[in-house]
Design a protein around this motif. Structure first.
Motif, PDB file in Angstrom:
ATOM      1  N   ASP A  12       0.832  -1.208   0.000  1.00 62.12           N
ATOM      2  CA  ASP A  12       0.000   0.000   0.000  1.00 62.12           C
ATOM      3  C   ASP A  12       0.867   1.258   0.000  1.00 62.12           C
ATOM      4  N   ILE A  13       1.941   1.210   0.791  1.00 68.43           N
ATOM      5  CA  ILE A  13       2.854   2.355   0.867  1.00 68.43           C
ATOM      6  C   ILE A  13       3.468   2.642  -0.504  1.00 68.43           C
ATOM      7  N   CYS A  16       0.986   4.111  -2.854  1.00 71.40           N
ATOM      8  CA  CYS A  16       0.775   5.512  -2.490  1.00 71.40           C
ATOM      9  C   CYS A  16       1.916   6.373  -3.008  1.00 71.40           C
ATOM     10  N   GLU A  17       3.153   5.887  -2.849  1.00 71.36           N
ATOM     11  CA  GLU A  17       4.303   6.644  -3.332  1.00 71.36           C
ATOM     12  C   GLU A  17       4.273   6.775  -4.852  1.00 71.36           C
ATOM     13  N   ALA A  19       1.662   7.033  -6.702  1.00 74.83           N
ATOM     14  CA  ALA A  19       0.708   8.106  -7.018  1.00 74.83           C
ATOM     15  C   ALA A  19       1.313   9.475  -6.723  1.00 74.83           C
ATOM     16  N   LEU A  20       2.026   9.588  -5.617  1.00 76.71           N
ATOM     17  CA  LEU A  20       2.622  10.873  -5.237  1.00 76.71           C
ATOM     18  C   LEU A  20       3.709  11.309  -6.222  1.00 76.71           C
ATOM     19  N   SER A  76       8.425   0.825   6.272  1.00 72.43           N
ATOM     20  CA  SER A  76       7.783   1.698   5.283  1.00 72.43           C
ATOM     21  C   SER A  76       8.611   2.949   5.043  1.00 72.43           C
ATOM     22  N   ILE A 136       5.116  15.238   2.679  1.00 70.51           N
ATOM     23  CA  ILE A 136       4.664  13.855   2.871  1.00 70.51           C
ATOM     24  C   ILE A 136       5.071  13.350   4.253  1.00 70.51           C
ATOM     25  N   VAL A 141       3.257   9.397   6.157  1.00 68.63           N
ATOM     26  CA  VAL A 141       2.526   8.726   5.085  1.00 68.63           C
ATOM     27  C   VAL A 141       1.579   7.669   5.643  1.00 68.63           C
ATOM     28  N   PHE A 144      -1.612   9.246   6.636  1.00 66.55           N
ATOM     29  CA  PHE A 144      -2.422   9.433   5.433  1.00 66.55           C
ATOM     30  C   PHE A 144      -3.142   8.140   5.067  1.00 66.55           C
ATOM     31  N   LEU A 145      -2.421   7.027   5.119  1.00 67.18           N
ATOM     32  CA  LEU A 145      -3.039   5.745   4.787  1.00 67.18           C
ATOM     33  C   LEU A 145      -4.139   5.371   5.769  1.00 67.18           C
ATOM     34  N   LEU A 148      -7.544   5.869   4.745  1.00 66.48           N
ATOM     35  CA  LEU A 148      -8.021   5.057   3.621  1.00 66.48           C
ATOM     36  C   LEU A 148      -8.128   3.579   3.938  1.00 66.48           C
TER      37      LEU A 148
END
Length: 480
Positions: A12-13, A16-17, A19-20, A76, A136, A141, A144-145, A148
């Motif tokens: 997931d991390i 996410c990265e 996308a960033l 992470s 970030i 991060v 942030f997760l 979600l």
């Protein structure tokens, strides 16, 4: 150890990265940097590929506990730093992998220590990514997760406890996921307000955005070779104000949103934090007044540097390495104090020092009056013995890591002030130190082994020591 859920979260991390990384890619498109665009798209695809592969691992249970929380958090931050360094290496901005990792870890941990001497020569896309890592990493991060991820049981709070700064983590509302959303809402709003105010002062949008990233995350990567010295007094004052604001416990902002202004103003840690800032400004203004052409200018410059150091942001407007010994000593002490718990700042944290001072007073009273019961309180509430014990253990561990880091870094043969403040600047996530790592210098003088020590210090400091240390404990990796 629930290995499967740890790997899935790492997946997931990475997603996410991935996308960033599209944001600096978009920046490269805007400025017509097509090679840099290809670099970011390649890195994003690499992150997405590894992330999807890790997501294929099936977990029997989505519930995990503090051990998994610590391991996930530490791994992470290591993973996003390693992948985040790829654009620096491939683009040629920082061809040496260890130096690229140093720069990236410094960004994500909001340290701001750099090995670069000429940042203005970097492509816009690379500059954006470099500063964006601050934003970030500022809130985290994983936080942030948490807004979600559909985790169950106590899993959310175990992640938040492992990543969030401070001696204890409290939920603002009953659901931890909602708490994470509130924190990021406050974080985003303050960042947007700062961007608007900087634009009102005539700052270019690109500069305003990246400066706000560095301020919000209390990171301090400058996009100019002289950091903030070349900007107007208005801009410096706005940055000073927001550095202080981002160093305040976010619980205070939540109480303000609820209209509980008295409770927010009564938070003992925040009042102590602001008092330390005012006292430090007063001392430095008086001590370094001869370095400026007016008293007003001395106050403004002292305020900027005090705010920058205590919040561990690391921006600079002048070479405070040239200030009198008293002023420099105050700044070094502020490096260790740090900002409030529950903020984006680093350092030991004001709350821990308050608990320590109250514990010392308690021990003195009980030494004089053995029959007296003197509980430790903060904000009128009794501090649990577990919190006091954890604070004491943290400080002892901190001193051990600090001592060994100075010894290891000293093998390079640099002078004591350079080694001491380099470790202080990295372990407390500040950025600049004194002498050869002063505000107008950089960390490129250290050897690769010394840089690895400082990388460890930056990660340990950002994650409050123990999530990194548990990786070295054999019991961490055993199945029970």
């Amino acid at each position: 150890m629930n290995y499967a859920i740890v790997f899935r979260l790492l997946g997931d991390i990475l997603l996410c990265e991935a996308a960033l990384l599209l944001l600096p890619a978009l920046t490269s498109v805007i400025y017509g940097e097509w090679f840099i665009l290809a670099v970011f798209l390649f890195t994003a695809c690499l992150c997405a590929l590894f992330g999807l592969l890790l997501r294929q691992i099936k977990a029997k249970s989505d519930i995990f506990y503090m051990r998994e929380g610590f391991v996930t958090t530490a791994l992470s931050w290591i993973v996003i730093s390693v992948m985040g360094a790829v654009p620096f290496v491939i683009s040629g901005a920082i061809p040496d992998p260890i130096e690229a990792l140093f720069e990236t870890v410094s960004g994500f941990t909001t340290t701001g220590a750099s090995i670069l001497a000429e940042v203005e020569d970097l492509p816009k896309g690379i500059l954006f990514w470099r500063s964006f890592t601050h934003w970030i990493g500022g809130m985290g991060v994983l936080v942030f997760l948490l807004t979600l991820l559909p985790l169950t049981g106590g899993s959310h709070i175990n992640l938040m406890k492992a990543e969030s700064p401070g001696p204890q983590v409290e939920k603002l509302v009953p659901k931890v996921q909602s708490t994470a959303k509130i924190l990021y809402g406050i974080y985003f709003t303050l960042t947007a307000v700062q961007v608007i105010l900087l634009l009102a002062g005539g700052m270019p949008f690109f500069d305003a955005l990246l400066t706000s990233f560095g301020t919000a995350g209390t990171g301090g990567f400058g996009i100019k070779n002289d950091s903030m010295a070349g900007y107007s007094t208005y801009v410096q004052v706005i940055v000073t104000l927001f550095m202080i604001l981002f160093g305040i416990n976010f619980n205070a902002y939540f109480l303000i949103l609820l209209g509980k202004f008295r409770r927010a103003a009564a938070i003992e840690e925040v009042r102590c934090y602001l008092a330390i800032i005012l006292a430090a400004i007063a001392v430095i203004t008086w001590n370094a007044r001869d370095f400026f052409d007016s008293l007003g200018r001395a106050v403004q410059q002292a305020a900027f540097q005090v705010a920058s150091i205590i919040t561990t942001t690391g921006f600079s407007t002048c070479d405070f390495n040239l200030w009198p010994a008293t002023s420099r000593s105050v700044l070094v002490l502020l490096m260790f104090v740090g900002a409030c718990a529950g903020s984006t700042g680093g350092g030991i944290k004001v709350s821990r020092l308050l608990i320590l001072c109250k514990t010392i007073v308690k021990e003195i009273r009980q030494a004089l009056h053995p029959q007296v019961v003197a509980p430790v309180r903060m904000d009128g509430k009794l501090i649990p013995h577990e919190t006091v014990r954890a604070t004491n253990v943290f400080l002892v561990t901190y001193m051990i890591i600090f001592t060994f880091s100075v010894l290891l870094v000293s093998l390079d043969g640099n002078e004591l002030a350079t080694n001491f403040t380099a470790v202080a600047a990295t372990l407390n996530n500040i950025g600049p130190g004194l002498e050869m790592v002063g505000p107008m210098e950089n960390f490129s003088l250290f050897s690769s082994p010394a840089k690895l020590v400082l990388i460890f210090d930056m990660l340990a400091g950002r994650l409050e020591l123990f999530p990194i240390l548990v990786l070295f404990a054999p019991d961490t990796w055993r199945r029970f």
